[in-house]
Motif scaffolding. Structure first.
Motif, short mmCIF file in Angstrom:
data_model
loop_
_atom_site.label_atom_id
_atom_site.label_comp_id
_atom_site.label_asym_id
_atom_site.label_seq_id
_atom_site.Cartn_x
_atom_site.Cartn_y
_atom_site.Cartn_z
N LYS A 33 46.57 19.93 -57.12
CA LYS A 33 47.19 18.73 -56.65
C LYS A 33 47.62 19.13 -54.99
N THR A 34 47.43 20.03 -54.52
CA THR A 34 47.70 20.32 -53.01
C THR A 34 46.52 20.54 -52.31
N CYS A 35 46.33 19.85 -51.23
CA CYS A 35 45.37 20.08 -50.14
C CYS A 35 45.85 20.39 -48.98
N ARG A 36 45.16 20.99 -48.01
CA ARG A 36 45.44 21.14 -46.76
C ARG A 36 44.36 20.59 -45.89
N ILE A 37 44.93 20.07 -44.49
CA ILE A 37 44.03 19.52 -43.61
C ILE A 37 43.16 20.69 -42.95
N ALA A 38 41.95 20.83 -43.14
CA ALA A 38 41.08 22.02 -42.59
C ALA A 38 40.52 21.54 -41.39
N ALA A 39 40.33 20.37 -41.13
CA ALA A 39 39.50 20.04 -40.05
C ALA A 39 40.01 18.52 -39.57
N ALA A 40 40.50 18.09 -38.39
CA ALA A 40 40.60 16.73 -38.19
C ALA A 40 40.22 16.34 -36.72
N LYS A 41 39.89 14.93 -36.29
CA LYS A 41 39.52 14.39 -35.24
C LYS A 41 40.32 13.12 -35.08
N GLY A 42 41.01 12.97 -33.78
CA GLY A 42 41.55 11.53 -33.73
C GLY A 42 43.20 11.62 -34.20
N LEU A 43 43.62 12.73 -34.85
CA LEU A 43 44.81 12.76 -35.32
C LEU A 43 45.83 13.51 -34.38
N HIS A 86 48.23 20.98 -42.26
CA HIS A 86 49.26 20.52 -42.88
C HIS A 86 48.92 20.38 -44.54
N ALA A 87 49.81 20.53 -45.33
CA ALA A 87 49.76 20.50 -46.71
C ALA A 87 50.25 19.25 -47.48
N LEU A 88 49.24 18.75 -48.23
CA LEU A 88 49.31 17.41 -48.71
C LEU A 88 49.56 17.46 -50.33
N LEU A 89 50.23 16.54 -50.93
CA LEU A 89 50.41 16.45 -52.30
C LEU A 89 49.64 15.26 -52.81
N ILE A 90 48.57 15.41 -53.57
CA ILE A 90 47.54 14.43 -53.90
C ILE A 90 47.44 14.41 -55.43
N GLU A 91 48.25 13.55 -56.00
CA GLU A 91 48.24 13.56 -57.78
C GLU A 91 47.04 12.91 -58.32
N GLU A 92 46.49 11.63 -57.61
CA GLU A 92 45.41 11.02 -58.06
C GLU A 92 44.18 11.57 -58.10
N ARG A 93 43.24 11.38 -58.81
CA ARG A 93 41.99 11.94 -58.75
C ARG A 93 40.89 10.97 -58.48
N SER A 114 51.41 4.07 -52.63
CA SER A 114 51.01 5.31 -53.40
C SER A 114 52.29 6.26 -53.83
N ASP A 115 52.12 6.71 -55.18
CA ASP A 115 53.31 7.66 -55.34
C ASP A 115 53.08 9.01 -54.97
N SER A 116 51.87 9.29 -54.35
CA SER A 116 51.41 10.68 -53.73
C SER A 116 51.65 10.68 -52.19
N PRO A 117 52.63 11.71 -51.96
CA PRO A 117 52.92 11.60 -50.63
C PRO A 117 51.71 11.95 -49.53
N GLY A 118 50.78 12.64 -50.23
CA GLY A 118 49.63 12.78 -49.38
C GLY A 118 49.03 11.69 -48.89
N LEU A 119 48.67 10.74 -49.96
CA LEU A 119 47.98 9.59 -49.66
C LEU A 119 48.80 8.68 -48.58
N THR A 120 50.09 8.61 -48.79
CA THR A 120 51.15 8.13 -47.84
C THR A 120 50.97 8.37 -46.38
N PHE A 121 50.94 9.81 -46.48
CA PHE A 121 50.73 10.38 -45.16
C PHE A 121 49.35 9.97 -44.62
N LEU A 122 48.15 10.22 -45.24
CA LEU A 122 47.03 9.83 -44.55
C LEU A 122 47.03 8.43 -44.21
#
Length: 580
Positions: free
Chosen positions: A64-74, A81-88, A99-107
Motif C-alpha cells: 500500500k505504500t509508494c515512494r516518489i522515486a522521480a519527479a519533474k515540475g514538483l 516522499h512516502a505515499l499511502l495508496i490503498e486503491e488498486r 479520495s480516502d487515500s492520503p497519497g492520492l490526495t497529496f498527488l
C-alpha cells in the motif's frame, strides 16, 4: 468517405509513430540497469511528447505504500516522499479529486491528474503520474494506450535494476564480512625485540640517547613515492611538526648526501629553518645496498658539545645495524602476510564449500549425488540442488572461466543470482536470460560461465532444462542408449539480451543423468592425452552402477587413475541423478 479514409490514414500514421517510439524506448530502457536512467526515460518521454508540465514516478515499497522515486515540475523535497495508496488501478485512470487515500490526495493537491499503473508479471510495482497538458487538452485514448504500453516496457527494466541493486547489496555485505575476517586475522606487531620494528625503533632511540647523551631523537623510515613514516620520537614536544618527512625533497637531499649531515650545512633554507626551530642538530641517513631507507633525526647533546667524527661513525653504525633489524622485520612481516593470505584462502575455501550443497536431496523415486574437487584452494566450478516446492527441484552445474579467487568470486555471484531468482516462477529461459545479463553487465569480456540449469518435476518425471554452452549432460537409458542434453544457447557473460531455448525430456526407471565440467573431459595423462567425453561414456556403460553416488565415485576414480602423475589444471565437478 474520402474524409474518413484520410482520418483512418492519419490515425494509422500516429499508431505507427507510437510503435516506432516505443520500439526505440524499449532499446533505451533495456540498455541500462541504472534505475535513475530508467526512471528519467519513463518520466521525461511522455512529458516531452505530450507537453506536460509536471509528473512523477512512484515505486511500491509494500502493498500500500509508494515512494516518489522521480519527479519533474514538483516542489523541492517531494522526491523520496512516502505515499499511502490503498486503491488498486489496472489501467490509466484520472486522479480522483477526493479520495480516502492520503497519497492520492497529496498527488492531486500537487497538480497531478493522471495515474498509470506499472505492472510486472501481473504484479503492480509502481505508478506513472502526470499533470495536465500545457494546452489543457484531455488525454486521448491513443495517448492513454501509449502510456500504458510505455509503463509495461519500463517494468522489466525496473525489475532488473532492482535485482542488480540487491546483488550489489549482497556484494557489499560480502565485502564487509571479508573486512571482518581481515580484522580477526590481523597479525600483532608485538613479537620480540628483533622482529617488532616499534621495539627496534624504541631500543635504538634509548641506546643512542643514553650512549651519546642526546636530548632528542626521532627515527623516520622511507615509504613509497617519497613519503616517510615516523617510527619513534623521543624528547620532542607534542606540537613538533615532522611533516617534512613526507616530502620527496627531503629524501632526495639525503640521497645526494648519504652521510651524517649537520643541520646548519643544509642547502635547503626552509628545511634548515624548520629543523633548527625543533632544536635538531644532525641528520643521519641509514643505507641498505647504497639506498637511503631511513633517517635518524638527532637533537642537542646534554653537554652542549659538538658531534665529532667518531660520534658520527658510531651513530651511523648503530643506525645501520637497526636498519638491518628493521629490514629483517619487514621480511618477516611479508612472510606473515603470505601466511595470512593463505589462511584467508583457506577461509574462502570453507565459505565456498558452504555455498555448495551439504548433502543431496532425499526424494522418493530419485537418487542424487554431487562432487566438487577444486584445483586450487578455491575454484570456479559450481553445482547445486534447490528445492523450489514439493513437486519441483532445480539442479544446476556451471564452470567459470579462469581459476582461483577471481573465478570463485564470480561463482559466488552466480550462486547468489540463481538463489535470488529461482523462486520467481519464471521460465528457465527467462531465469538464464536475466542471469546472463547480470554476468555480462558486471564482468569483463574475458570472463564467462558455461552453465546448465534444469527443473525436475518429481510427479511427472519430466526434466526441463537450458544448456548455456556447458558440456552436454549425458542421459543414459536402461537399454544402453545415451541422449545428450544440448538445447539452450550461448555461454553466460559473452553478450547481453541473448535468447535461450529450453528442452524437456521424460525420465524412465533406470535412467542415469550425468553432469560434469570440463575438468573431467579435459583431464590429461602424462602423455598429454585428454580423458574426453568418450571416456565418460565408457566408464558409465561398463560400471553398471546401482546408486548415483557410485556413479560419481566410479567417474572420479577413473579420471584420477587416467591422469596418473600428470598435474591437474582444472576443477573437477560431477553431479548425477538416478531414476529408481
Amino acid at each position: 468517405m474520402k474524409k474518413q479514409n484520410q482520418k483512418d490514414r492519419q490515425q494509422h500514421d500516429r499508431r505507427l509513430l507510437d510503435l516506432q517510439s516505443l520500439f526505440e524506448l524499449s532499446k533505451t530502457l533495456n540498455s541500462s540497469l541504472q534505475q535513475d536512467v530508467i526512471l528519467d526515460t519513463l518520466l521525461f518521454t511522455p512529458m516531452g511528447r505530450m507537453m506536460i508540465g509536471r509528473g512523477a514516478v512512484l515505486l511500491n515499497e509494500d502493498a500500500k505504500t509508494c515512494r516518489i522515486a522521480a519527479a519533474k515540475g514538483l516542489p523541492q523535497g517531494v522526491r523520496e516522499h512516502a505515499l499511502l495508496i490503498e486503491e488498486r488501478f489496472d489501467a490509466p485512470a484520472p486522479m480522483p479529486a477526493e479520495s480516502d487515500s492520503p497519497g492520492l490526495t497529496f498527488l492531486y493537491r500537487h497538480g497531478l491528474r493522471l495515474l498509470c499503473p506499472i505492472h510486472s508479471n501481473k504484479r503492480q510495482i509502481g505508478y506513472l503520474v502526470l499533470g495536465e497538458k500545457i494546452t489543457g487538452a484531455p488525454f486521448s485514448p491513443d495517448e492513454l494506450q501509449y502510456l500504458e504500453a510505455l509503463a509495461n516496457l519500463a517494468s522489466s527494466s525496473l525489475e532488473n535494476s532492482r535485482i542488480l541493486a540487491e546483488l550489489r547489496d549482497v556484494n557489499r555485505r560480502l565485502d564487509k564480512k571479508i573486512q571482518q575476517l581481515n580484522t580477526l586475522f590481523e597479525i600483532t606487531r608485538e613479537l620480540n625485540s628483533t622482529l617488532d620494528r616499534d621495539k627496534i625503533a624504541t631500543t635504538l632511540s634509548y641506546a643512542v640517547m643514553g650512549e651519546m647523551m642526546i636530548r632528542q631523537l626521532a627515527l623516520a623510515v622511507r615509504e613509497d613515492e617519497g613519503r616517510g613514516e615516523l617510527l619513534t620520537s623521543k624528547g620532542f614536544g607534542r606540537n613538533s611538526d615532522f611533516s617534512f618527512i613526507d616530502s620527496e625533497t627531503f629524501w632526495c637531499l639525503l640521497d645526494a648526501a648519504p652521510q651524517p649531515t649537520p643541520v646548519e650545512s643544509l642547502a635547503d633554507d626552509a628545511l634548515r629553518t624548520t629543523l633548527s626551530s625543533m632544536k635538531v642538530r644532525l641528520l643521519v641517513p641509514l643505507l641498505n645496498q647504497e639506498k637511503v631507507l631511513a633517517c635518524m633525526i638527532v637533537g642537542d647533546r646534554l653537554s652542549g658539545t659538538a658531534f665529532h667524527d667518531d660520534d658520527l661513525e658510531l651513530l651511523a653504525t648503530l643506525g645501520n645495524s637497526a636498519l638491518v633489524a628493521l629490514e629483517n622485520a619487514r621480511l618477516f612481516r611479508e612472510t606473515l602476510e603470505k601466511q595470512r593470505l593463505e589462511e584467508e584462502l583457506a577461509i574462502a575455501r570453507d565459505i565456498q564449500q558452504r555455498l555448495l550443497p551439504a548433502e543431496p536431496p532425499d526424494i522418493s523415486g530419485f537418487d542424487f549425488s554431487g562432487l566438487n574437487i577444486p584445483h586450487a584452494q578455491v575454484g570456479g566450478d559450481y553445482y547445486d540442488f534447490i528445492r523450489v516446492n514439493e513437486k519441483e527441484l532445480v539442479l544446476t552445474i556451471g564452470d567459470v572461466s579462469g581459476k582461483g579467487v577471481p573465478a570463485s568470486l564470480l561463482m559466488a555471484n552466480l550462486q547468489a543470482s540463481l538463489h535470488a531468482m529461482v523462486h520467481a516462477k519464471w521460465p528457465l529461459t527467462e531465469t538464464v536470460f536475466r542471469i546472463n545479463n547480470i554476468i555480462h553487465a558486471n564482468t569483463s569480456i574475458d570472463k564467462f560461465i558455461t552453465f546448465f540449469l534444469a527443473s525436475l518435476n518429481v510427479e511427472t518425471r519430466e526434466l526441463t532444462y537450458v544448456n548455456a554452452g556447458h558440456n552436454p549432460p549425458m542421459l543414459f537409458h536402461k537399454d544402453g542408449k545415451m541422449t545428450e542434453l544440448q538445447e539452450g544457447g550461448l555461454i553466460l557473460g559473452m553478450m547481453s539480451d541473448v535468447p535461450y531455448e529450453q528442452g524437456t525430456i521424460p525420465l524412465q526407471n533406470g535412467d542415469l543423468l550425468v553432469l560434469f565440467t570440463d575438468g573431467v573431459t579435459e583431464a590429461t595423462n602424462p602423455a598429454g592425452e585428454e580423458f574426453t567425453e568418450q571416456g565418460v561414456i565408457d566408464v558409465i556403460l561398463r560400471s553398471g552402477v546401482s546408486t548415483a553416488r557410485e556413479a560419481v565415485e566410479r567417474l572420479r576414480d577413473a579420471v584420477i587413475e587416467f591422469s596418473g602423475d600428470a598435474p591437474r589444471t582444472d576443477d573437477i565437478t560431477i553431479l548425477t541423478l538416478l531414476v529408481t
